[in-house]
Design an enzyme around this catalytic site. Structure first.
Site, PDB file in Angstrom:
ATOM      1  N   LYS A   1       0.814  -1.214   0.000  1.00 12.76           N
ATOM      2  CA  LYS A   1       0.000   0.000   0.000  1.00 12.76           C
ATOM      3  C   LYS A   1       0.847   1.264   0.000  1.00 12.76           C
ATOM      4  O   LYS A   1       0.490   2.250  -0.634  1.00 12.76           O
ATOM      5  CB  LYS A   1      -0.999  -0.001   1.160  1.00 12.76           C
TER       6      LYS A   1
ATOM      7  N   ARG B   1      -6.184   2.290  11.182  1.00 15.09           N
ATOM      8  CA  ARG B   1      -5.873   0.881  11.357  1.00 15.09           C
ATOM      9  C   ARG B   1      -6.806   0.241  12.380  1.00 15.09           C
ATOM     10  O   ARG B   1      -6.669  -0.948  12.667  1.00 15.09           O
ATOM     11  CB  ARG B   1      -4.439   0.734  11.865  1.00 15.09           C
TER      12      ARG B   1
ATOM     13  N   ARG C   1      12.018  -6.875   2.078  1.00 13.50           N
ATOM     14  CA  ARG C   1      11.876  -5.424   2.184  1.00 13.50           C
ATOM     15  C   ARG C   1      13.131  -4.789   2.783  1.00 13.50           C
ATOM     16  O   ARG C   1      13.707  -5.299   3.725  1.00 13.50           O
ATOM     17  CB  ARG C   1      10.653  -5.086   3.041  1.00 13.50           C
TER      18      ARG C   1
ATOM     19  N   ARG D   1      14.107  -3.250   8.469  1.00 13.88           N
ATOM     20  CA  ARG D   1      13.420  -2.689   9.620  1.00 13.88           C
ATOM     21  C   ARG D   1      13.341  -3.733  10.727  1.00 13.88           C
ATOM     22  O   ARG D   1      13.067  -4.894  10.458  1.00 13.88           O
ATOM     23  CB  ARG D   1      11.993  -2.312   9.205  1.00 13.88           C
TER      24      ARG D   1
ATOM     25  N   ARG E   1       2.430  -8.847  13.642  1.00 12.62           N
ATOM     26  CA  ARG E   1       1.812  -7.735  12.919  1.00 12.62           C
ATOM     27  C   ARG E   1       0.645  -8.225  12.063  1.00 12.62           C
ATOM     28  O   ARG E   1      -0.364  -7.545  11.924  1.00 12.62           O
ATOM     29  CB  ARG E   1       2.854  -7.016  12.065  1.00 12.62           C
TER      30      ARG E   1
END
Ligand code: ADP
Ligand code: ZN
Length: 212
Positions: free
Chosen positions: A13, A88, A123, A156, A167
């Site tokens: 997103k 969220r 990522r 990260r 998550r």
């Protein structure tokens, strides 16, 4: 045009939000980026948020709602904006309504859980400017180096596999209810996240009404 980009962590997103931001010339507001910047700078909010972020939990509603209130009051949001990673939770969505913010469309990018872990492991982010990359799907021009500022890319902390599972859980329990929330309002568009960023972008632009 006021837009929301919804989706599981790693669904892409943020990438789509940035592309649409450039195309339509409206700012993409990422609560994740604002929080990480505050953590980097060691502000009071950043320090408060850090313990939640590192565990893969959500930062308390009142904190992120405060962030969004301040950010949307800035002048560059006057002609429209894209919310990336907010709301969220249902209370966050309700806060937008209370603030009088009108949302035109909610783009929900769907990626099955099995694919999320793979995407997250690839990522890489820039610790300096916050730009996000993927070793396969969104390569930087030079391996391991940020296109925009030349810094060395990192993984990260909350992208580590054990935190990613937490998550995803948080996403399913706290964020997914927003899908029916916005469906009922008739502004939800569901998009199937594709392997290639450009293919997802094509679907996103189509959902936004043409190839603007
Ligand atoms: P991703 O890009 O993987 O979707 P983000 O960068 O948007 O993740 O967010 C990273 C972390 O920042 C979240 O796991 C959460 O701890 C915190 N965060 C970001 N946005 C929100 C929000 N709207 N409400 C609560 N916590 C948030
Ligand atoms: Zn950078």
């Amino acid at each position: 045009m006021n837009l929301i980009f919804l989706g599981a962590p790693g669904a892409g997103k943020g990438t789509q939000a940035e592309i649409v931001s450039e195309k339509f010339n409206i700012p993409a507001v990422s609560t994740g980026n604002i929080i990480r910047e505050a953590m980097k700078n060691g502000t009071e909010m950043g320090t408060k948020a850090q313990e939640f972020v590192q565990k893969g939990e959500l930062v308390p509603d009142e904190v992120v709602i405060g962030i969004i209130k301040e950010r949307l009051a800035e002048s560059d949001c006057a002609n429209g904006f894209i919310l990336d990673g907010f709301p969220r939770t249902i209370p966050q969505a309700e806060a937008l309504i209370e603030m009088g913010v009108k949302i035109d469309k909610v783009i929900d990018i769907e990626v099955p859980d099995e694919k999320i872990a793979e995407r997250m492991s690839g990522r890489r982010v820039c610790p300096q400017c916050g730009a996000s990359y993927h070793i396969e799907y969104k390569k930087p021009k030079k391996e391991g180096i940020c296109n925009s500022c030349g810094s060395e890319l990192i993984i990260r902390k909350d992208d580590k596999p054990e935190v990613v599972l937490d998550r995803l859980n948080v996403y399913h329990t706290q964020t997914e209810p927003l899908i029916s929330f916005y469906k009922e309002k008739g502004i939800l568009v569901e998009i199937e996240g594709q392997e290639e960023v450009a293919d997802t972008t094509a679907l996103t632009l189509k959902a936004l009404g043409g190839n603007a």
